[in-house]
Design an enzyme around this catalytic site. Structure first.
Site, PDB file in Angstrom:
ATOM      1  N   LYS A 144       2.195  -0.113  13.553  1.00 18.11           N
ATOM      2  CA  LYS A 144       2.359   1.292  13.956  1.00 18.11           C
ATOM      3  C   LYS A 144       1.995   1.457  15.426  1.00 18.11           C
ATOM      4  O   LYS A 144       2.688   2.139  16.187  1.00 18.11           O
ATOM      5  CB  LYS A 144       1.485   2.199  13.075  1.00 18.11           C
TER       6      LYS A 144
ATOM      7  N   GLN B 234      -4.742   5.796   6.785  1.00 17.15           N
ATOM      8  CA  GLN B 234      -4.130   4.679   6.060  1.00 17.15           C
ATOM      9  C   GLN B 234      -4.713   4.588   4.649  1.00 17.15           C
ATOM     10  O   GLN B 234      -5.925   4.627   4.455  1.00 17.15           O
ATOM     11  CB  GLN B 234      -4.373   3.378   6.839  1.00 17.15           C
TER      12      GLN B 234
ATOM     13  N   ASP C 165       2.371  11.993   7.580  1.00 20.61           N
ATOM     14  CA  ASP C 165       2.653  11.350   6.294  1.00 20.61           C
ATOM     15  C   ASP C 165       3.355  12.323   5.336  1.00 20.61           C
ATOM     16  O   ASP C 165       3.903  11.890   4.319  1.00 20.61           O
ATOM     17  CB  ASP C 165       1.339  10.919   5.622  1.00 20.61           C
TER      18      ASP C 165
HETATM   19  N1  GUN Z   1      -0.332   2.694   2.915  1.00 21.47           N
HETATM   20  C1  GUN Z   1       0.858   2.110   2.622  1.00 21.47           C
HETATM   21  N2  GUN Z   1       1.876   2.915   2.965  1.00 21.47           N
HETATM   22  C2  GUN Z   1       1.334   4.026   3.494  1.00 21.47           C
HETATM   23  C3  GUN Z   1       1.872   5.233   4.043  1.00 21.47           C
HETATM   24  O1  GUN Z   1       3.085   5.458   4.114  1.00 21.47           O
HETATM   25  N3  GUN Z   1       0.966   6.131   4.497  1.00 21.47           N
HETATM   26  C4  GUN Z   1      -0.364   5.922   4.425  1.00 21.47           C
HETATM   27  N4  GUN Z   1      -1.172   6.884   4.890  1.00 21.47           N
HETATM   28  N5  GUN Z   1      -0.905   4.826   3.918  1.00 21.47           N
HETATM   29  C5  GUN Z   1      -0.062   3.888   3.463  1.00 21.47           C
END
Ligand code: GUN
Length: 287
Positions: free
Chosen positions: A54, A98, A123
């Site tokens: 990211k 996350q 998200d």
């Molecule tokens: N962990 C795995 N995929 C995601 C996601 O799309 N968002 C978040 N916040 N955590 C994750």
């Protein structure tokens, strides 16, 4: 192979290009660089890889990026205080916590996600954004289903009036996918673990979205010839072998279009996070 292969990298590149263009417009209009903060608590190795990717995507598009690493023994109060700081930081337009959180914090997951300012909720997990999506208002939408719908649009797969079947009813993929498809005037059915005659229901679909988390669950006999098959599953069946929820080798001989795993919609998720970050910046700056 008879099906058209929908490669994630092709669509991810288009989505990133669109996000980069929009970021440039925001800089021009408001003199502001879109900023994303990613909070990671503890040391889950898979999460660390996601977070690094990211950060890399942000840097490539010229976004401001802040990685917040908090220790495994972080308390609920400390995490909420960090979210509050980022909610009030004008350099930050998107906040992502996350998941999964460490065990001790899991009982507070909803509280943590609801502490994020809905305008910064890249998200799309906050109930305000869920409600906005369901009622057809402008919303920040979870990245994976948002990426899938954008791919269907970019690939010119007709959705209006199409029969779409979503397999899986998770809050992160299945339910948002239902509302996104409905918003494009598809006739949508959700199948799940209690669905009777699942194979027959799927066989009627023009568009199938598989998000069940079961390796090669969708087999060729379940697919209508020419259907579009989107595979959201990522299942590790051996240390170095990932497969989707779709039996790719067999289904690609029946489907009209199909996404592979790996190399399919997984690549769209981070691209869409960039798009959600510029969308969030625009929402905040246009207020
Ligand atoms: N962990 C795995 N995929 C995601 C996601 O799309 N968002 C978040 N916040 N955590 C994750």
């Amino acid at each position: 192979m008879t099906a058209r292969l929908l490669e994630g990298k092709v669509f991810a590149a288009k989505i990133r290009e669109e996000a980069g263009k929009k970021a440039a417009e925001i800089k021009e209009k408001y003199g502001v660089t879109p900023g994303l903060a990613v909070i990671i608590v503890g040391e889950n190795p898979a999460s660390q890889v996601y977070v690094r990717n990211k950060h890399k995507a942000c840097t490539e598009l010229g976004f401001y990026s802040e990685g917040v690493e908090m220790p495994e023994n972080t308390t609920r109060e400390e995490l909420l205080a960090e979210i509050s700081r980022l909610n009030n930081d004008p350099k930050i337009h998107g906040i992502l916590v996350q998941l999964p959180l460490p065990k001790a914090l899991q009982p507070y997951e909803s509280e943590v996600l609801e502490a994020i300012d809905p305008l910064k909720d890249v998200d799309g997990f906050h109930p305000v954004n869920v409600g906005r999506l369901v009622t057809g208002q402008k919303a920040l939408v979870p990245c994976t289903p948002h990426g899938c719908i954008r791919m269907l649009e970019l690939a010119d797969i007709p959705m209006e009036g199409a029969k779409a079947v979503v397999i899986g009813r998770s809050n992160i993929v299945g339910k948002p996918m239902l509302h996104l498809l409905l918003g494009r005037n598809a006739t949508v059915t959700i199948c799940h673990s209690r669905t009777k005659n699942l194979a027959e229901v799927v066989k009627d679909a023009d568009i199938v979205v598989a998000a069940v988390g079961k390796p090669r669950f969708v087999t060729a006999d379940m697919i209508k010839p020419g259907a579009t098959v989107i595979d959201v599953g990522i299942n590790r069946i051996a240390p170095k072998k990932l497969v989707g929820d779709v039996d790719f080798e067999a289904v690609k001989e029946v489907a009209g279009a199909i996404t592979p795993v790996p190399g399919g919609v997984g690549l769209l998720t981070i691209a869409m996070l960039m798009q959600n970050t510029v969308d969030a910046a625009e929402l905040q700056l246009s207020k």
